[in-house]
Write a protein that holds these residues in place. Structure first.
Motif: not given
Length: 341
Positions: A53-57, A129
């Motif tokens: 969801d394009n929320n990776e760290s 995530t």
């Protein structure tokens, strides 16, 4: 009395310098490896970004890249010092830098341990995530005409094929979403219309999975439609039959991939810590400084880790910190009257 003193002669000093030189240059190779792993990890996160969801760290890969570059620089410097240590003229120019260098090594070790710790702790964040990202990916699988989601179908299909997985938790996740776009549904067909109208949310749900869930190793042609309808297939019982689709969920497969990578990197970082190098360099420098006759390389010398015992060293350190604190208080007290004037 020094902590862990060791007697050195010329042969021992030479062996120690050569051994440290080799260790430092091996550590440079490990630094290059960490830098490469950081870039690889970052690329892999970018590739799976839609699945997250394009929320990776990117904290861990960025730290790995930084640690790798620092490891190359620090260890190359240490290797050069060890190489020049047996030449009094060359060693003299490095001598003033050794204390700051050892302090830098302590800070670098702390950064290494922090990076290793994050490699283990951030796995939980990756799991969460992936869970949310894959759930949304399945929901948007059909949106091939929607800007920003055009390639979601392709990405998810390739992921299921590559990781031999199906759905988020398992293949039944596809039963809960409409994964065929309305564009490809014949609404004039009574069966399609009845299925859409029978659903509260007006979705076209079915007990089927995309082709990418199929296991090519199965001897039976892939059964991807009517998976729970035994009468739809000859000699088939979904309750006891070994399904010829992947039964493992993609969250488990992807998390296993990333967690094994992060665990391996964490173990590598712990193994690459520079504590052995620091101890060896401390012994070497003290052994060279305590030579009775610096012009006679054959003479004996003493090396140690700490000039005093552990208790005395910590006592001196605390005393220095207290003195520093009092000095700061005096300076602040002296500035206050001036401000008042």
């Amino acid at each position: 009395m020094p902590f862990m003193p060791v007697k050195f002669n010329l042969q021992k000093r030479v062996k120690l310098a050569q051994g440290l030189w080799m260790i430092y240059w091996l550590s440079v190779i490990v630094g290059i490896l960490l830098f490469s792993l950081g870039i690889f990890f970052k690329i892999e996160l970018r590739k799976r970004s839609e699945m997250m969801d394009n929320n990776e760290s990117h904290l861990v890969p960025n730290l790995l890249i930084l640690v790798g570059l620092l490891a190359c620089g620090v260890n190359a410097f240490g290797g050069k010092v060890c190489h020049d240590s047996l030449d009094p003229i060359k060693f003299a120019k490095w001598k003033p830098m050794l204390k700051p260098f050892l302090l830098l090594c302590c800070g670098f070790n702390a950064l290494l341990l922090l990076t290793a710790l994050l490699c283990f702790l951030m796995q939980f964040a990756v799991y969460l995530t992936l869970a949310e990202g894959l759930k949304n990916s399945i929901k948007f699988y059909k949106d091939t005409d929607t800007p920003g989601r055009c390639f979601m179908k392709r990405t998810l299909d390739l992921t299921q094929i590559e990781f031999r997985c199906c759905g988020n938790n398992n293949f039944r996740d596809w039963f809960e979403v409409q994964w065929i776009s309305n564009r490809y549904l014949d609404m004039s067909n009574d069966l399609v219309k009845d299925r859409v109208l029978s659903n509260v949310e007006g979705k076209y749900l079915m007990d089927s999975v995309p082709f990418s869930c199929c296991n090519p190793g199965s001897p039976r042609p892939c059964i991807q439609h009517h998976l729970t309808n035994n009468s739809a297939h000859y000699d088939y019982d979904h309750r006891i039959e070994e399904l010829n689709i992947w039964t493992r969920g993609c969250r488990e497969a992807l998390f296993s991939y990333f967690s094994s990578m992060m665990t391996s990197i964490g173990v590598l970082i712990i193994g690459a810590s520079a504590s052995v190098d620091m101890a060896g360099l401390k012994y070497l420098t003290t052994a060279l400084e305590t030579m009775e006759d610096p012009e006679n390389p054959e003479c004996e010398s003493d090396g140690w880790l700490l000039e005093k015992g552990v208790k005395e060293t910590f006592g001196d350190l605390l005393a220095k910190l207290k003195t520093l604190g009092k000095t700061n208080q005096v300076v602040e007290g002296g500035d206050a009257p001036e401000a008042a004037n």
